[in-house]
Motif scaffolding. Structure first.
Motif, short mmCIF file in Angstrom:
data_model
loop_
_atom_site.label_atom_id
_atom_site.label_comp_id
_atom_site.label_asym_id
_atom_site.label_seq_id
_atom_site.Cartn_x
_atom_site.Cartn_y
_atom_site.Cartn_z
N GLN A 1 0.80 -1.22 0.00
CA GLN A 1 0.00 0.00 0.00
C GLN A 1 0.83 1.27 0.00
N ASN A 2 2.10 1.16 0.48
CA ASN A 2 2.88 2.39 0.54
C ASN A 2 3.74 2.61 -0.67
N GLU A 3 3.55 1.78 -1.69
CA GLU A 3 4.39 1.96 -2.85
C GLU A 3 3.83 3.06 -3.74
N PRO A 4 4.68 4.01 -4.16
CA PRO A 4 4.15 5.06 -5.03
C PRO A 4 3.98 4.55 -6.45
N SER A 5 2.97 5.07 -7.16
CA SER A 5 2.91 4.75 -8.58
C SER A 5 3.87 5.70 -9.28
N PRO A 6 4.51 5.38 -10.41
CA PRO A 6 4.25 4.14 -11.15
C PRO A 6 4.97 2.94 -10.55
N LEU A 7 4.29 1.81 -10.52
CA LEU A 7 4.90 0.60 -10.00
C LEU A 7 5.73 -0.09 -11.06
N HIS A 8 6.72 -0.86 -10.59
CA HIS A 8 7.43 -1.76 -11.50
C HIS A 8 7.12 -3.19 -11.11
N THR A 9 7.28 -4.09 -12.05
CA THR A 9 6.99 -5.49 -11.70
C THR A 9 7.97 -5.99 -10.65
N THR A 10 9.21 -5.51 -10.71
CA THR A 10 10.18 -5.99 -9.71
C THR A 10 9.78 -5.53 -8.32
N THR A 11 9.14 -4.35 -8.21
CA THR A 11 8.72 -3.91 -6.88
C THR A 11 7.66 -4.84 -6.31
N ILE A 12 6.69 -5.19 -7.18
CA ILE A 12 5.62 -6.08 -6.70
C ILE A 12 6.22 -7.39 -6.21
N VAL A 13 7.11 -7.96 -7.02
CA VAL A 13 7.70 -9.25 -6.64
C VAL A 13 8.51 -9.11 -5.36
N GLU A 14 9.24 -7.99 -5.26
CA GLU A 14 10.07 -7.80 -4.08
C GLU A 14 9.23 -7.70 -2.82
N LYS A 15 8.12 -6.97 -2.89
CA LYS A 15 7.31 -6.80 -1.69
C LYS A 15 6.63 -8.10 -1.32
N CYS A 16 6.20 -8.87 -2.32
CA CYS A 16 5.57 -10.15 -2.00
C CYS A 16 6.57 -11.10 -1.38
N THR A 17 7.81 -11.07 -1.90
CA THR A 17 8.84 -11.92 -1.30
C THR A 17 9.09 -11.48 0.13
N LEU A 18 9.01 -10.17 0.38
CA LEU A 18 9.21 -9.67 1.73
C LEU A 18 8.18 -10.26 2.69
N LYS A 19 6.94 -10.43 2.21
CA LYS A 19 5.92 -11.04 3.07
C LYS A 19 6.30 -12.46 3.41
N LEU A 20 6.79 -13.20 2.40
CA LEU A 20 7.19 -14.59 2.65
C LEU A 20 8.31 -14.63 3.68
N VAL A 21 9.27 -13.69 3.54
CA VAL A 21 10.40 -13.68 4.47
C VAL A 21 9.92 -13.35 5.88
N ASP A 22 8.98 -12.42 6.00
CA ASP A 22 8.46 -12.08 7.33
C ASP A 22 7.78 -13.28 7.97
N ASP A 23 6.94 -13.98 7.17
CA ASP A 23 6.27 -15.16 7.72
C ASP A 23 7.29 -16.18 8.19
N TYR A 24 8.31 -16.38 7.33
CA TYR A 24 9.32 -17.39 7.65
C TYR A 24 10.07 -17.03 8.93
N LYS A 25 10.46 -15.76 9.04
CA LYS A 25 11.25 -15.38 10.20
C LYS A 25 10.41 -15.47 11.48
N HIS A 26 9.14 -15.12 11.35
CA HIS A 26 8.26 -15.22 12.52
C HIS A 26 8.20 -16.65 13.00
N MET A 27 8.10 -17.60 12.05
CA MET A 27 8.04 -19.00 12.46
C MET A 27 9.38 -19.48 12.98
N LEU A 28 10.47 -19.05 12.35
CA LEU A 28 11.78 -19.55 12.74
C LEU A 28 12.13 -19.12 14.16
N CYS A 29 11.76 -17.88 14.52
CA CYS A 29 12.18 -17.43 15.84
C CYS A 29 11.36 -18.08 16.94
N GLN A 30 10.22 -18.68 16.59
CA GLN A 30 9.43 -19.34 17.63
C GLN A 30 9.66 -20.84 17.67
#
Lengths: 183, 351
Positions: free
Chosen positions: B59-88
């Motif tokens: 939501q905080n990404e300014p337009s115009p978007l790039h495809t790499t930004t979308i992919v990067e932010k989605c990967t960031l979500k995966l990394v956050d989920d993973y780290k949350h599980m790993l630390c517990q």
């Protein structure tokens, strides 16, 4: 007649002699301890199995918490059965004069209370486990699809009937725990 | 003991298993993909994604978007989920979760070494690395000249150290050697992961064996197809295949001597589970093979969720998320380049 039969048994092997010499009050006390102790073990085991899944699943789907507490209540009921039977069993204990401690009727009463305790204890152990595991799956399925909850609840109800069977048979067993009269 | 995991699994793993199943419920469905495929611009994609779990990340990404930004932010979500599980997580789940990321570490190492060979800037390469595969001292990979230095300077302190014993040579790094190095490392990693899962036993061992065997077989087929017509000898090719999976050992013997795709197809059709993959392709066609493999992979990973009280759900969730990110990347690229007719060529629906 019965005394000589006991003496014959006592001489036939050392294990028989040892078992016959154990006081019926020992057996009764152990039976009462098992009935409450192992039932509570089963209930606690079931509650932690359900609880850990429920807490994790409720993070993404908070609506499941109130309904799925039923699983925890079913597990808790198992512990209550154990307490009830332990109280009933301890009211069956009576003092007998020293001469009749090893009389066959006393031994029978002691064994009856012991058996009743084991029946209730282990039936509640497996019942608590069963309800706990089903409760865990129920929480996870409910989080994905809320129409599944009632159907899985039916399985849990059948599971909790196992504890009731144990309680019924245990109470019937303990009804025959009549100690010899004091005369 | 297999069959009785339900009694003790929840002590350490119950909470995290419930969390990962909650994450799985957030994967995009067919109707989400249909909405996304009908978007006209990348901003439409962002709007549709804001209703899903990716919303807070985009939501905080300014337009115009790039495809790499979308992919990067989605990967960031995966990394956050993973780290949350790993630390517990506690042992052995924490080791299991770490094993899942070693594949990305290998990819990052190869990316940096290749990039250095082609005289790219280290900072630029670091930004392209997959965040799940980062480790300390990854930047010093750029100074190594051959594999022995690579190992001695950097990799001996990482979890990848034991995988290097088979491929340390004194040769200089060039494109061919780097690919061989990547495949040798990945082979050692898969075998190590397989052994670890076997040691865990129970449902984890059974389900992970199936998933890893499919991975090993898929890599064997890809290595075979990619090395047809190159100077890779048959023995070298044979050495890159893993020591487990359906193809081991007889399928490997046959794959090692294959010289074109029809021979590969003939080998694969002898194995019933893989017959259905090639049945979807007509003779001589290999472009759709990747998609067929991805579909089979997604099907098997979804099946891992059918059973409770094992660790394979974590592995399956990570892979399904990565497939979803690949889908999003393809859709974004098609939309950005105005080729929406080709969108369905490469999107694999998960549900």
């Amino acid at each position: 007649m019965s005394a000589s039969a006991a003496i014959i048994a006592a001489h036939s092997s050392s294990w028989a002699a040892a078992l016959v010499k154990i006081s019926p009050y020992t057996f009764s006390a152990i039976g009462i301890a098992i009935s409450i102790g192992v039932s509570v073990l089963g209930a606690a085991w079931g509650i932690y199995i359900t609880g850990s899944s429920l807490i994790g699943a409720a993070i993404k789907a908070p609506r499941i918490t109130s309904k799925n507490l039923i699983s925890v209540i079913f597990c808790e009921a198992v512990a209550i059965y154990g307490v009830i039977v332990a109280i009933i069993l301890q009211t069956k204990l009576e003092a007998v004069p020293k001469a009749s401690i090893y009389a066959p009727e006393s031994m029978r009463a002691g064994y009856a209370i012991f058996a009743s305790g084991i029946i209730v204890g282990f039936a509640n152990l497996v019942c608590g486990l069963c309800v706990g595991i089903i409760g865990s799956s129920c929480a996870l399925s409910d989080a994905q699809n809320s129409t599944l909850f009632v159907k899985i609840l039916v399985i849990e109800i059948f599971g909790s009937a196992l504890g009731l069977f144990g309680v019924i048979v245990g109470i019937i067993m303990s009804a025959q725990a009549t100690w010899p009269s004091k005369v | 003991m297999y069959g009785f995991e339900a009694l003790t699994f929840n002590i350490h793993g119950g909470y995290l298993e419930a969390i990962v199943r909650g994450h799985r419920a957030g994967l995009l469905t067919t109707s989400d993909y249909n909405n996304l495929c009908q978007c006209e611009t990348l901003d439409d994609i962002k709007m549709h994604l804001s209703a899903t779990e990716y919303g807070p990340y985009l939501q905080n990404e300014p337009s115009p978007l790039h495809t790499t930004t979308i992919v990067e932010k989605c990967t960031l979500k995966l990394v956050d989920d993973y780290k949350h599980m790993l630390c517990q997580a506690t042992e052995p789940l924490s080791t299991f979760l770490e094993y899942i990321t070693y594949g990305h570490m290998i990819d990052n190492v190869v990316l940096i070494v290749t990039g250095t060979l082609h005289e790219r800037d280290v900072q630029e390469l670091l930004e392209k690395c997959h965040p799940l595969g980062m480790f300390d001292s990854i930047a010093t990979l750029a100074v190594a000249q051959n594999m022995r230095e690579l190992y001695r300077l950097v990799l001996v302190d990482t979890p990848l150290a034991p995988y290097f014993s088979e491929c340390i040579t004194s040769e200089d790094l060039d494109d061919m050697n780097i690919e061989i190095m990547r495949n040798t490392l990945y082979k050692a990693y898969l075998e190590d992961f397989y052994r670890f899962c076997q040691k865990l036993g129970g449902a984890t061992a059974e389900i992970m064996s199936d998933l890893l065997a499919f991975e090993a077989d898929r890599r064997a087929v890809n290595i075979t197809i990619n090395s047809i017509g190159t100077e890779l000898t048959r023995d070298d090719r044979r050495k890159l295949y893993s020591n487990f999976g359906l193809f081991y050992p007889y399928g490997h013997e046959e794959l090692a001597v294959c010289e074109d795709i029809d021979q590969v197809r003939a080998v694969m059709e002898k194995y019933p589970p893989y017959q259905s993959i090639f049945a979807k392709l007509s003779y001589g066609e290999s472009q759709m093979l990747d998609k067929a493999f991805y579909e089979e992979e997604v099907k098997r990973h979804c099946l891992a969720f059918e059973q409770q009280f094992h660790y394979a759900v974590f592995f399956a969730y990570m892979r399904l998320r990565e497939q979803e990110i690949r889908n999003l990347m393809w859709i974004s690229e098609c939309v950005a380049q105005n080729q929406k007719s080709r969108v369905h060529d490469s999107v694999v629906f998960i549900f």
